[in-house]
Design a protein around this motif. Structure first.
Motif, PDB file in Angstrom:
ATOM      1  N   PHE A  65       0.823  -1.211   0.000  1.00 24.15           N
ATOM      2  CA  PHE A  65       0.000   0.000   0.000  1.00 24.15           C
ATOM      3  C   PHE A  65       0.859   1.264   0.000  1.00 24.15           C
ATOM      4  O   PHE A  65       0.582   2.217  -0.743  1.00 24.15           O
ATOM      5  CB  PHE A  65      -0.931   0.026   1.217  1.00 24.15           C
ATOM      6  N   ASP A  66       1.901   1.277   0.822  1.00 19.83           N
ATOM      7  CA  ASP A  66       2.684   2.511   0.986  1.00 19.83           C
ATOM      8  C   ASP A  66       3.579   2.806  -0.214  1.00 19.83           C
ATOM      9  O   ASP A  66       3.784   3.979  -0.571  1.00 19.83           O
ATOM     10  CB  ASP A  66       3.531   2.421   2.256  1.00 19.83           C
ATOM     11  N   THR A  67       4.132   1.771  -0.833  1.00 19.65           N
ATOM     12  CA  THR A  67       5.090   2.008  -1.918  1.00 19.65           C
ATOM     13  C   THR A  67       4.773   1.270  -3.208  1.00 19.65           C
ATOM     14  O   THR A  67       5.460   1.459  -4.206  1.00 19.65           O
ATOM     15  CB  THR A  67       6.513   1.608  -1.462  1.00 19.65           C
ATOM     16  N   GLY A  68       3.760   0.418  -3.202  1.00 18.06           N
ATOM     17  CA  GLY A  68       3.462  -0.382  -4.384  1.00 18.06           C
ATOM     18  C   GLY A  68       2.556   0.334  -5.374  1.00 18.06           C
ATOM     19  O   GLY A  68       2.047   1.433  -5.104  1.00 18.06           O
ATOM     20  N   PRO A  69       2.325  -0.281  -6.512  1.00 22.62           N
ATOM     21  CA  PRO A  69       1.560   0.383  -7.575  1.00 22.62           C
ATOM     22  C   PRO A  69       0.043   0.333  -7.404  1.00 22.62           C
ATOM     23  O   PRO A  69      -0.667   1.124  -8.030  1.00 22.62           O
ATOM     24  CB  PRO A  69       1.977  -0.395  -8.820  1.00 22.62           C
ATOM     25  N   TRP A  70      -0.477  -0.581  -6.606  1.00 26.45           N
ATOM     26  CA  TRP A  70      -1.918  -0.833  -6.604  1.00 26.45           C
ATOM     27  C   TRP A  70      -2.760   0.402  -6.263  1.00 26.45           C
ATOM     28  O   TRP A  70      -3.697   0.735  -7.010  1.00 26.45           O
ATOM     29  CB  TRP A  70      -2.247  -1.985  -5.664  1.00 26.45           C
ATOM     30  N   PRO A  71      -2.501   1.126  -5.162  1.00 26.14           N
ATOM     31  CA  PRO A  71      -3.352   2.284  -4.859  1.00 26.14           C
ATOM     32  C   PRO A  71      -3.229   3.402  -5.885  1.00 26.14           C
ATOM     33  O   PRO A  71      -4.109   4.280  -5.958  1.00 26.14           O
ATOM     34  CB  PRO A  71      -2.845   2.747  -3.488  1.00 26.14           C
ATOM     35  N   ARG A  72      -2.138   3.404  -6.652  1.00 24.40           N
ATOM     36  CA  ARG A  72      -1.862   4.482  -7.605  1.00 24.40           C
ATOM     37  C   ARG A  72      -2.193   4.080  -9.040  1.00 24.40           C
ATOM     38  O   ARG A  72      -2.033   4.870  -9.963  1.00 24.40           O
ATOM     39  CB  ARG A  72      -0.384   4.872  -7.503  1.00 24.40           C
ATOM     40  N   MET A  73      -2.623   2.856  -9.218  1.00 26.16           N
ATOM     41  CA  MET A  73      -2.886   2.332 -10.553  1.00 26.16           C
ATOM     42  C   MET A  73      -4.121   3.005 -11.154  1.00 26.16           C
ATOM     43  O   MET A  73      -5.090   3.309 -10.450  1.00 26.16           O
ATOM     44  CB  MET A  73      -3.107   0.810 -10.464  1.00 26.16           C
ATOM     45  N   GLY A  74      -4.107   3.228 -12.454  1.00 28.50           N
ATOM     46  CA  GLY A  74      -5.253   3.802 -13.133  1.00 28.50           C
ATOM     47  C   GLY A  74      -6.473   2.909 -13.019  1.00 28.50           C
ATOM     48  O   GLY A  74      -6.373   1.683 -12.923  1.00 28.50           O
ATOM     49  N   ALA A  75      -7.638   3.532 -13.018  1.00 25.45           N
ATOM     50  CA  ALA A  75      -8.881   2.782 -12.836  1.00 25.45           C
ATOM     51  C   ALA A  75      -9.049   1.704 -13.911  1.00 25.45           C
ATOM     52  O   ALA A  75      -9.497   0.586 -13.625  1.00 25.45           O
ATOM     53  CB  ALA A  75     -10.067   3.738 -12.855  1.00 25.45           C
ATOM     54  N   LYS A  76      -8.667   2.011 -15.131  1.00 24.13           N
ATOM     55  CA  LYS A  76      -8.835   1.054 -16.229  1.00 24.13           C
ATOM     56  C   LYS A  76      -8.013  -0.203 -15.984  1.00 24.13           C
ATOM     57  O   LYS A  76      -8.491  -1.331 -16.173  1.00 24.13           O
ATOM     58  CB  LYS A  76      -8.429   1.709 -17.549  1.00 24.13           C
ATOM     59  N   GLU A  77      -6.765  -0.027 -15.544  1.00 26.66           N
ATOM     60  CA  GLU A  77      -5.876  -1.178 -15.323  1.00 26.66           C
ATOM     61  C   GLU A  77      -6.338  -2.001 -14.116  1.00 26.66           C
ATOM     62  O   GLU A  77      -6.312  -3.239 -14.147  1.00 26.66           O
ATOM     63  CB  GLU A  77      -4.435  -0.692 -15.112  1.00 26.66           C
ATOM     64  N   ARG A  78      -6.759  -1.322 -13.053  1.00 24.97           N
ATOM     65  CA  ARG A  78      -7.226  -2.057 -11.877  1.00 24.97           C
ATOM     66  C   ARG A  78      -8.501  -2.831 -12.205  1.00 24.97           C
ATOM     67  O   ARG A  78      -8.697  -3.960 -11.758  1.00 24.97           O
ATOM     68  CB  ARG A  78      -7.458  -1.095 -10.709  1.00 24.97           C
ATOM     69  N   LYS A  79      -9.362  -2.222 -12.998  1.00 18.82           N
ATOM     70  CA  LYS A  79     -10.609  -2.881 -13.381  1.00 18.82           C
ATOM     71  C   LYS A  79     -10.338  -4.138 -14.199  1.00 18.82           C
ATOM     72  O   LYS A  79     -11.010  -5.166 -14.028  1.00 18.82           O
ATOM     73  CB  LYS A  79     -11.487  -1.909 -14.159  1.00 18.82           C
ATOM     74  N   LYS A  80      -9.357  -4.101 -15.095  1.00 15.87           N
ATOM     75  CA  LYS A  80      -9.031  -5.276 -15.895  1.00 15.87           C
ATOM     76  C   LYS A  80      -8.682  -6.461 -15.011  1.00 15.87           C
ATOM     77  O   LYS A  80      -9.065  -7.609 -15.293  1.00 15.87           O
ATOM     78  CB  LYS A  80      -7.848  -4.959 -16.817  1.00 15.87           C
ATOM     79  N   ILE A  81      -7.945  -6.202 -13.942  1.00 17.19           N
ATOM     80  CA  ILE A  81      -7.530  -7.299 -13.063  1.00 17.19           C
ATOM     81  C   ILE A  81      -8.728  -7.870 -12.327  1.00 17.19           C
ATOM     82  O   ILE A  81      -8.873  -9.096 -12.197  1.00 17.19           O
ATOM     83  CB  ILE A  81      -6.449  -6.800 -12.079  1.00 17.19           C
TER      84      ILE A  81
END
Length: 498
Positions: A65-81
């Motif tokens: 959460f603090d340093t990884g990409p997930w919270p900062r990932m674009g909505a489109k990319e997170r939705k694909k997963i």
């Protein structure tokens, strides 16, 4: 019946359970046995995470959460997963249903087809995947000409979520915690019930196949010590817990040490009020009785365990309820004709039987049930469906959450009396009203102190909020309410004259 449980263990290649931490499967020395409630056979051994493994899982989630990409990932990319995860669950629906029955003994027909099946799990992920690119804030008009200040809000993910789920509906409970956490950009440490791990372990395998960054999703298993370590961990920002009121109260008491955010869905002692003008008294009686006698045999927190029936139709209601139990069939939980689940453990079986004894001792009239089947079912945790009438609201069977196949019928004479009895409880999770009078239904439903009230029927969907008041918990699960619960509202102030 014992051979059928063993056969299913072999059929699905059930292995000893491990932990999923930081993107890798991890084992520990401490283990415990998972027992099947229909036969009390050992199904497999499960890793007992304890404090040490919980520390590792929270550290992995914290880093993600603090340093990884997930919270900062674009909505489109997170939705694909999430859409990919939803599709993988869809492909595994039948296997997941069988594993859930291997966990808790819910009849396979319900585990494959009901509101606790993987069908609902897929629907929940579908619903929250749809929210990902729609989590918006607001803008506000200038309040005064004295300053050129403009205000807007954003919804940030709440952080690391510690999620603890019960044994009775692991597929749906997994989705209700994991889907909104991932949709909002949180990271999560999930703890399965020590009584039911197999379906959740398979879901963790599916998550592991879907390219989530390491540490975004973590799974720990274990008993009370593991749950305590997770719910009190200083690295956890929010606890989402479904379970008993007693445990929920302990979590709430300790959450103040670092102001953890809480979602608590706890116990219930739900009342359903049956008026004499109900469209079909037989349908009402059999529907209410079936929730205690079939499916999970009353082991659902929202089950109506208090039937408040107008005195003029009590006898007819009881007669219909007694007819309903003729359709009940105990036995092999993997037989499509079996209707009812065993009680989850020997300890809980003894507890339910003690309440039945208490009901009779307090003066309630035992109409049917109150005993256990014998013969080939003797090795399992079975209790016959039980109905008491002549119950008073001050009796323990009308006040305590029994969590078993026990229905208390309480007569009433007036609408006002029915509302008073319904609200005479420390719980307030759900309730119901049976009547053809729409004005009365609205009036009584609004007057009942519960989180959800069903009028002439009851069901929950992924897009509708549910939760309790009083000792039944804090917060809601379902729909936009859950998005709010997994996010923090941030206000940004822009001074355009600076």
């Amino acid at each position: 019946m014992q051979s059928s449980v063993t056969k299913m263990v072999d059929r699905f290649g059930v292995k000893p359970g491990r932990l999923w931490i930081g993107g890798a499967w991890t084992d520990v020395d401490e283990r415990f046995d998972q027992i099947h409630p229909a036969t009390n056979e050992i199904v497999t051994s499960i890793a007992d995470a304890g404090t040490g493994a919980v520390d590792l899982a929270v550290a992995a989630a914290r880093k993600a959460f603090d340093t990884g990409p997930w919270p900062r990932m674009g909505a489109k990319e997170r939705k694909k997963i999430l859409v990919r995860l939803q599709a993988r669950i869809e492909d595994a629906k039948e296997e997941l249903g069988y594993l859930q029955t291997l966990d808790n003994g819910i009849p396979i027909n319900f585990s494959l087809n009901s509101r606790v099946s993987a069908n609902m799990t897929v629907d929940i992920f579908d619903h929250y995947a749809g929210w990902i690119d729609k989590i918006t804030g607001e803008t506000f008009p200038r309040y005064t000409d004295a300053a050129n200040l403009h205000y807007m809000t954003f919804r940030d993910p709440v952080g690391v979520v510690g999620a603890i789920i019960p044994w009775n509906a692991p597929l749906v409970m997994f989705a209700l915690k994991v889907a909104p956490a991932l949709a909002t950009g949180c990271t999560i440490v999930m703890k399965a019930s020590e009584l039911a791990n197999l379906a959740v372990l398979r879901l963790a395998e599916i998550v592991a196949e879907c390219d989530l960054p390491p540490g975004v999703f973590n799974l720990v298993t274990g008993g009370p010590a593991t749950g305590e370590a997770l719910s009190t961990h200083p690295g956890v920002d929010k606890v989402s817990f479904t379970g008993s009121a007693a445990v929920g109260e302990r979590i709430m008491a300790k959450a103040g040490s670092n102001m953890k955010r809480l979602s608590l869905e706890l116990g219930g002692k739900s009342a359903v009020i049956v008026f004499p003008d109900t469209r079909d008294l037989k349908v009402a009686a059999t529907s209410i009785m079936s929730l205690s006698s079939t499916f999970l045999s009353g082991q659902v927190c929202s089950t109506p365990t208090r039937a408040l029936v107008h005195r003029s139709v009590v006898d007819e209601f009881v007669a219909h309820a007694q007819q309903q139990i003729s359709a009940v069939k105990f036995g092999d939980p993997f037989d499509m004709t079996t209707t009812s689940a065993p009680i989850i453990s020997r300890r809980q079986t003894d507890r339910v039987m003690s309440y039945i004894e208490t009901g009779s001792a307090e003066g309630a009239r035992l109409v049917f049930g109150g005993d256990r089947p014998g013969n080939e079912l003797a090795d399992g945790n079975w209790i016959n469906p039980t109905l008491f009438t002549d119950v008073r609201s001050d009796m323990r069977i009308a006040q305590d959450e029994i969590f078993g196949p026990v229905l208390s019928v309480i007569p009433f004479d007036t609408e006002e009396e029915a509302i008073t009895i319904a609200n005479d409880s420390v719980y307030g999770l759900s309730g119901g009203v049976y009547t053809t009078d729409l004005s009365r239904a609205f009036r009584v439903g609004r007057a009942m102190h519960t989180g959800t009230v069903g009028i002439n029927g009851y069901s929950l969907m992924p897009n509708s909020p549910a939760g309790g008041v009083k000792r039944s918990g804090i917060g809601r699960e379902g729909g936009w309410a859950t998005i709010e619960a997994f996010t923090e509202l941030k206000t940004l102030i822009l001074n355009l004259d600076a």
